[in-house]
Design an enzyme around this catalytic site. Structure first.
Site, PDB file in Angstrom:
ATOM      1  N   LYS A 181       0.869  -1.184   0.000  1.00 26.71           N
ATOM      2  CA  LYS A 181       0.000   0.000   0.000  1.00 26.71           C
ATOM      3  C   LYS A 181       0.896   1.220   0.000  1.00 26.71           C
ATOM      4  O   LYS A 181       2.034   1.159   0.466  1.00 26.71           O
ATOM      5  CB  LYS A 181      -0.872   0.019   1.268  1.00 26.71           C
TER       6      LYS A 181
HETATM    7  N1  GLU Z   1      -7.168  -0.087  -3.575  1.00 34.12           N
HETATM    8  C1  GLU Z   1      -7.842  -1.322  -3.860  1.00 34.12           C
HETATM    9  C2  GLU Z   1      -7.867  -2.199  -2.627  1.00 34.12           C
HETATM   10  O1  GLU Z   1      -7.724  -1.735  -1.534  1.00 34.12           O
HETATM   11  C3  GLU Z   1      -7.288  -2.015  -5.092  1.00 34.12           C
HETATM   12  C4  GLU Z   1      -5.844  -2.389  -5.006  1.00 34.12           C
HETATM   13  C5  GLU Z   1      -5.273  -2.916  -6.303  1.00 34.12           C
HETATM   14  O2  GLU Z   1      -6.015  -3.121  -7.230  1.00 34.12           O
HETATM   15  O3  GLU Z   1      -4.054  -3.096  -6.339  1.00 34.12           O
HETATM   16  O4  GLU Z   1      -8.095  -3.376  -2.699  1.00 34.12           O
END
Ligand code: GLU
Length: 416
Positions: free
Chosen positions: A107
């Site tokens: 993240k």
């Molecule tokens: N931000 C989204 C999540 O929390 C998607 C993450 C992604 O597709 O890499 O799952």
């Protein structure tokens, strides 16, 4: 019952510990899986349009990459500090493993409120951050995506900034605009997937979706598509909200019209229609069959979990429920469909987009949506079967499945 004073990462690791016990995970592996592989913190100076300078702090946390390249979104939010980003990175690890896409968990974030920023300011900030993390990302290393307050345009800037040093690399990010290698279906995938999972749960438990009343907290990319897909499948969406307030109509809201209004820049409470204006707290505690928190972290907590009237909580947001609130909901017999399952449609869609990019191939949206629903059905069925055989919650089951897969891959790689 836990105390409420856990950090986000401690809270996610409390969920981890509950599930690790069920699969009798050994302590050495638990020590690897409750810590992060790499964390970087970068300075992000941004010249604002009025000539002044802000110096924001950006982060990228790579939690575990045993099953594939690190994967996860980038959020712009004042709370996106290191501890929160760590928690969200670890959730991505369990999510990608549970739905069996070949990625690890990561993240990123910039701890800033972007709401007043111009497009030019956002572009400068995004490019600076992208250059700051360019040495740790890559299409086979770490692949960012949109998250809170970021979108396809943000990803286009990241792709371009990365491409300046590496050449044309569409697979460096997912959630891109369609004109730059994005996948038809990806934008709606998280919200659509939330309702695919709800539909799987309804089918198993004999719950009729038609007429089921739904309240959705948050009307961003996830909440708006979740509300629209719930309505399309016959649910009655009785309440929706954004950060400025909520609206409620027990006869059902016209969510498509509200989405059009909000897309044009208005607040949810400014939408036309026959509804009463209520607060976000009243939405969470209001009468409904299904409550879908699709906004910030820790929205269901010690102070309000006892007030929830829904029979089912479907976590469209990441970490919307503190462990204390989770205990309260479970004790009250309320089923919680956890984030790592409920909102996994986003990262599944990202996997499809990434796979198309590396193959230089494009799917039609019908195929995208059908494969998305299929993957979520399989993950829901595995989770429900584990929960039944181990007499545990869906959260414990989903974490246990994810943890087991990551532990197996880590062991095969020789981490310990
Ligand atoms: N931000 C989204 C999540 O929390 C998607 C993450 C992604 O597709 O890499 O799952």
């Amino acid at each position: 019952m836990t105390t409420e004073r856990l950090s986000a990462f401690e809270a996610v690791n409390r969920y981890f510990a509950d599930a690790a016990r069920l699969i009798e995970l050994d302590d050495d592996m638990a020590r690897i899986l409750t810590t992060t592989y790499r964390e970087i913190s970068v300075q992000v100076p941004v010249r604002l349009d009025d000539g002044s300078l802000i110096v924001a702090q950006g982060y990228r946390v790579q939690h575990n990459g045993a099953r594939g390249p690190y994967k996860g979104g980038i959020r712009y939010h004042p709370d996106a500090g290191l501890e929160e980003v760590r928690a969200l990175a670890s959730l991505m690890t369990w999510k990608t493993a549970l739905v069996d896409v070949p990625f690890g968990g990561a993240k990123g974030g910039i701890a800033i409120d972007p709401s007043g920023m111009s497009q030019a300011e956002l572009q400068r900030m995004t490019r600076r951050f992208a250059h700051g993390i360019a040495h740790v990302i890559g299409p086979y290393r770490d692949i960012p995506a949109p998250d809170m307050n970021t979108n396809a345009q943000t990803m286009a800037w990241v792709m371009d900034a990365y491409g300046q040093g590496h050449g044309y690399t569409p697979a460096i990010v997912t959630g891109k605009p369609l004109g730059l290698g994005g996948a038809p279906g990806r934008e709606a995938a998280t919200g659509r997937g939330v309702i695919d999972v709800l539909a799987a749960h309804a089918e198993r438990t004999g719950m009729e979706l038609a007429g089921t009343t739904v309240a959705v907290q948050g009307f961003g990319n996830v909440g708006s598509f979740a509300a629209m897909h719930a309505a399309q499948r016959g649910c009655k969406v009785v309440a929706v909200s954004d950060q400025w307030g909520a609206i409620r109509n027990d006869a059902g809201l016209d969510v498509d019209a509200i989405a059009t209004t909000v897309k044009a820049g208005a607040k949810v409470v400014e939408a036309d229609g026959d509804h009463e204006v209520i607060t976000n707290d009243e939405l969470l505690a209001g009468p409904c069959d299904v409550l879908i928190p699709a906004a910030l972290d820790e929205q269901l907590h010690q102070g309000n979990a006892a007030d929830v009237q829904a029979r089912v909580v479907v976590e469209a947001a990441n970490y919307p429920t503190t462990p204390t609130a989770d205990d309260i909901l479970v004790d009250r017999g309320i089923v919680v469909v956890p984030d790592v399952l409920a909102n996994a449609g986003g990262v599944i869609g990202s996997y499809f987009e990434w796979a198309m990019n590396v193959q230089q191939f494009q799917w039609k949206e019908e195929r995208f949506n059908a494969e998305l629903a299929d993957k979520l059905r399989v993950a829901y069925a595995a989770t429900a079967a584990f929960a039944e055989s181990h007499s545990c919650t869906l959260r414990q089951a989903s974490f246990a499945i994810g943890i087991q897969r990551v532990a197996d891959a880590s062991r095969l790689r020789g981490y310990i």
